[in-house]
Motif scaffolding. Sequence first.
Motif, PDB file in Angstrom:
ATOM      1  N   ASN A 140       0.849  -1.184   0.000  1.00 33.23           N
ATOM      2  CA  ASN A 140       0.000   0.000   0.000  1.00 33.23           C
ATOM      3  C   ASN A 140       0.890   1.240   0.000  1.00 33.23           C
ATOM      4  OD1 ASN A 140      -1.987   1.927   0.291  1.00 33.23           O
ATOM      5  ND2 ASN A 140      -2.433   1.442   2.430  1.00 33.23           N
ATOM      6  N   PRO A 141       0.903   2.044  -1.090  1.00 35.00           N
ATOM      7  CA  PRO A 141       1.793   3.216  -1.110  1.00 35.00           C
ATOM      8  C   PRO A 141       1.400   4.281  -0.098  1.00 35.00           C
ATOM      9  CG  PRO A 141       0.353   3.210  -3.035  1.00 35.00           C
ATOM     10  CD  PRO A 141       0.140   1.894  -2.341  1.00 35.00           C
ATOM     11  N   TYR A 142       0.127   4.287   0.343  1.00 41.07           N
ATOM     12  CA  TYR A 142      -0.317   5.267   1.321  1.00 41.07           C
ATOM     13  C   TYR A 142      -0.264   4.688   2.733  1.00 41.07           C
ATOM     14  CZ  TYR A 142      -1.994   7.649  -2.836  1.00 41.07           C
ATOM     15  OH  TYR A 142      -2.078   8.257  -4.056  1.00 41.07           O
ATOM     16  N   SER A 143       0.854   4.142   3.076  1.00 41.75           N
ATOM     17  CA  SER A 143       1.074   3.587   4.410  1.00 41.75           C
ATOM     18  C   SER A 143       2.479   3.957   4.865  1.00 41.75           C
ATOM     19  CB  SER A 143       0.910   2.062   4.397  1.00 41.75           C
ATOM     20  OG  SER A 143       1.914   1.464   3.589  1.00 41.75           O
ATOM     21  N   ILE A 144       2.758   3.709   6.126  1.00 41.67           N
ATOM     22  CA  ILE A 144       4.097   4.007   6.634  1.00 41.67           C
ATOM     23  C   ILE A 144       5.128   3.128   5.937  1.00 41.67           C
ATOM     24  CG2 ILE A 144       5.538   4.090   8.697  1.00 41.67           C
ATOM     25  CD1 ILE A 144       3.026   4.516  10.337  1.00 41.67           C
ATOM     26  N   LEU A 145       4.777   1.870   5.728  1.00 43.24           N
ATOM     27  CA  LEU A 145       5.683   0.974   5.021  1.00 43.24           C
ATOM     28  C   LEU A 145       5.862   1.416   3.575  1.00 43.24           C
ATOM     29  CD1 LEU A 145       7.361  -1.625   4.928  1.00 43.24           C
ATOM     30  CD2 LEU A 145       5.257  -2.880   4.411  1.00 43.24           C
ATOM     31  N   GLY A 146       4.795   1.862   2.929  1.00 45.30           N
ATOM     32  CA  GLY A 146       4.895   2.313   1.548  1.00 45.30           C
ATOM     33  C   GLY A 146       5.748   3.559   1.401  1.00 45.30           C
ATOM     34  N   VAL A 147       5.592   4.515   2.306  1.00 41.85           N
ATOM     35  CA  VAL A 147       6.416   5.727   2.266  1.00 41.85           C
ATOM     36  C   VAL A 147       7.881   5.383   2.522  1.00 41.85           C
ATOM     37  CG1 VAL A 147       6.834   7.947   3.380  1.00 41.85           C
ATOM     38  CG2 VAL A 147       4.489   7.204   2.930  1.00 41.85           C
ATOM     39  N   TYR A 148       8.113   4.472   3.449  1.00 37.15           N
ATOM     40  CA  TYR A 148       9.487   4.040   3.732  1.00 37.15           C
ATOM     41  C   TYR A 148      10.127   3.420   2.499  1.00 37.15           C
ATOM     42  CZ  TYR A 148      13.064   0.724   5.247  1.00 37.15           C
ATOM     43  OH  TYR A 148      14.212  -0.016   5.340  1.00 37.15           O
ATOM     44  N   ARG A 149       9.384   2.612   1.764  1.00 42.62           N
ATOM     45  CA  ARG A 149       9.930   1.966   0.581  1.00 42.62           C
ATOM     46  C   ARG A 149      10.233   2.989  -0.521  1.00 42.62           C
ATOM     47  NH1 ARG A 149       9.844  -3.205  -0.327  1.00 42.62           N
ATOM     48  NH2 ARG A 149       9.532  -2.839  -2.556  1.00 42.62           N
ATOM     49  N   GLN A 150       9.382   3.994  -0.677  1.00 46.85           N
ATOM     50  CA  GLN A 150       9.621   4.997  -1.706  1.00 46.85           C
ATOM     51  C   GLN A 150      10.808   5.891  -1.358  1.00 46.85           C
ATOM     52  OE1 GLN A 150       8.138   4.868  -4.698  1.00 46.85           O
ATOM     53  NE2 GLN A 150       7.304   3.001  -3.763  1.00 46.85           N
ATOM     54  N   LEU A 151      10.987   6.205  -0.097  1.00 45.63           N
ATOM     55  CA  LEU A 151      12.166   6.978   0.306  1.00 45.63           C
ATOM     56  C   LEU A 151      13.437   6.157   0.120  1.00 45.63           C
ATOM     57  CD1 LEU A 151      10.853   8.756   3.533  1.00 45.63           C
ATOM     58  CD2 LEU A 151      11.236   9.763   1.275  1.00 45.63           C
ATOM     59  N   ALA A 152      13.372   4.888   0.460  1.00 42.06           N
ATOM     60  CA  ALA A 152      14.536   4.026   0.268  1.00 42.06           C
ATOM     61  C   ALA A 152      14.864   3.864  -1.209  1.00 42.06           C
ATOM     62  CB  ALA A 152      14.276   2.666   0.904  1.00 42.06           C
ATOM     63  N   ARG A 153      13.846   3.919  -2.050  1.00 38.33           N
ATOM     64  CA  ARG A 153      14.069   3.800  -3.491  1.00 38.33           C
ATOM     65  C   ARG A 153      14.900   4.961  -4.024  1.00 38.33           C
ATOM     66  NH1 ARG A 153       9.198   3.880  -7.989  1.00 38.33           N
ATOM     67  NH2 ARG A 153      10.493   3.481  -9.835  1.00 38.33           N
ATOM     68  N   VAL A 154      14.769   6.144  -3.403  1.00 33.95           N
ATOM     69  CA  VAL A 154      15.511   7.320  -3.862  1.00 33.95           C
ATOM     70  C   VAL A 154      16.967   7.263  -3.434  1.00 33.95           C
ATOM     71  CG1 VAL A 154      15.641   9.843  -3.715  1.00 33.95           C
ATOM     72  CG2 VAL A 154      13.413   8.705  -3.854  1.00 33.95           C
ATOM     73  N   PHE A 155      17.216   6.760  -2.234  1.00 36.52           N
ATOM     74  CA  PHE A 155      18.557   6.845  -1.671  1.00 36.52           C
ATOM     75  C   PHE A 155      19.337   5.537  -1.734  1.00 36.52           C
ATOM     76  CE2 PHE A 155      15.993  10.078   0.548  1.00 36.52           C
ATOM     77  CZ  PHE A 155      16.731  11.210   0.232  1.00 36.52           C
TER      78      PHE A 155
END
Length: 267
Positions: A140-155
């Motif tokens: 679920n992109p609108y979750s804490i886990l989803g936000v964490y994964r998208q931030l990790a994808r950038v860095f």
Amino acid sequence: MRQWLERWFGVSDIEELAPALEEWLESPLGSSLMRAEQEMLDTALSYLFGYHLMQLSPDRRAKLYGDSKINHCFGLHPLATDGKVYTAMSEFEHLPVADESIDVVLLHHILEFSKDPHRLLREASRVTTPHGYMVVIGFNPYSILGVYRQLARVFIRDPKVKSHAIRISRVTDWLRLLDFTPLKLQRGFFRLPVNNRFFLRHTEWFDKLGSPIMTPIGGFYMIIARKQIAPITPIKQNWSLGRAVPGFSVGKSASRFPESARVTAKK
């Protein structure tokens, strides 16, 4: 520039993705997520029936259909496996399965890691029988886990975090375009994405609290949809004759001479 963005943000090939994702699923965070998904999936599979069930997942070891009542369950994977879960090698976008032959299709975290998720979904729809079921599990992109994964994808240049952030509403729209009717939507795993076994074990109560209160921010979602195809009833051709056209006979042919004239000639 486009090639650089694809290498940095694009989805990795299955040869890199599968080992990295399987290693992460063995971690405390990954295993906790898998247990939550399996518990929800077992309940769903208990009332889905049919003759054949097919599983598609980037994890070569995940046997998610263990509690299914369907006799013939199998999986397909592009990489070689031990044969216990996945019985044949196949690309996810080109399934060697006949049209409309699978009663239940299980897509486990496969859309977000696919280079062409819409095409994969169309291929899964092709092999689903009319009135069959498709079960989709994703992050679920609108979750804490989803936000964490998208931030990790950038860095972080890690195959396991390089995935598409596909909204639940988009998945349901794709399913409707393919003649599927979403029947049920569930979310789970409301704990913080901390990769620590002690912390995750002592925050399990978050899941019980989150089910009725924090449902929209569940770490994963599960969609159950049914393929609805209206039967085609052939229309019988009406061969009945219409109104007579003046000057043409549509019944018994009439004589050129009247009846009285024929009788007189005979005498």
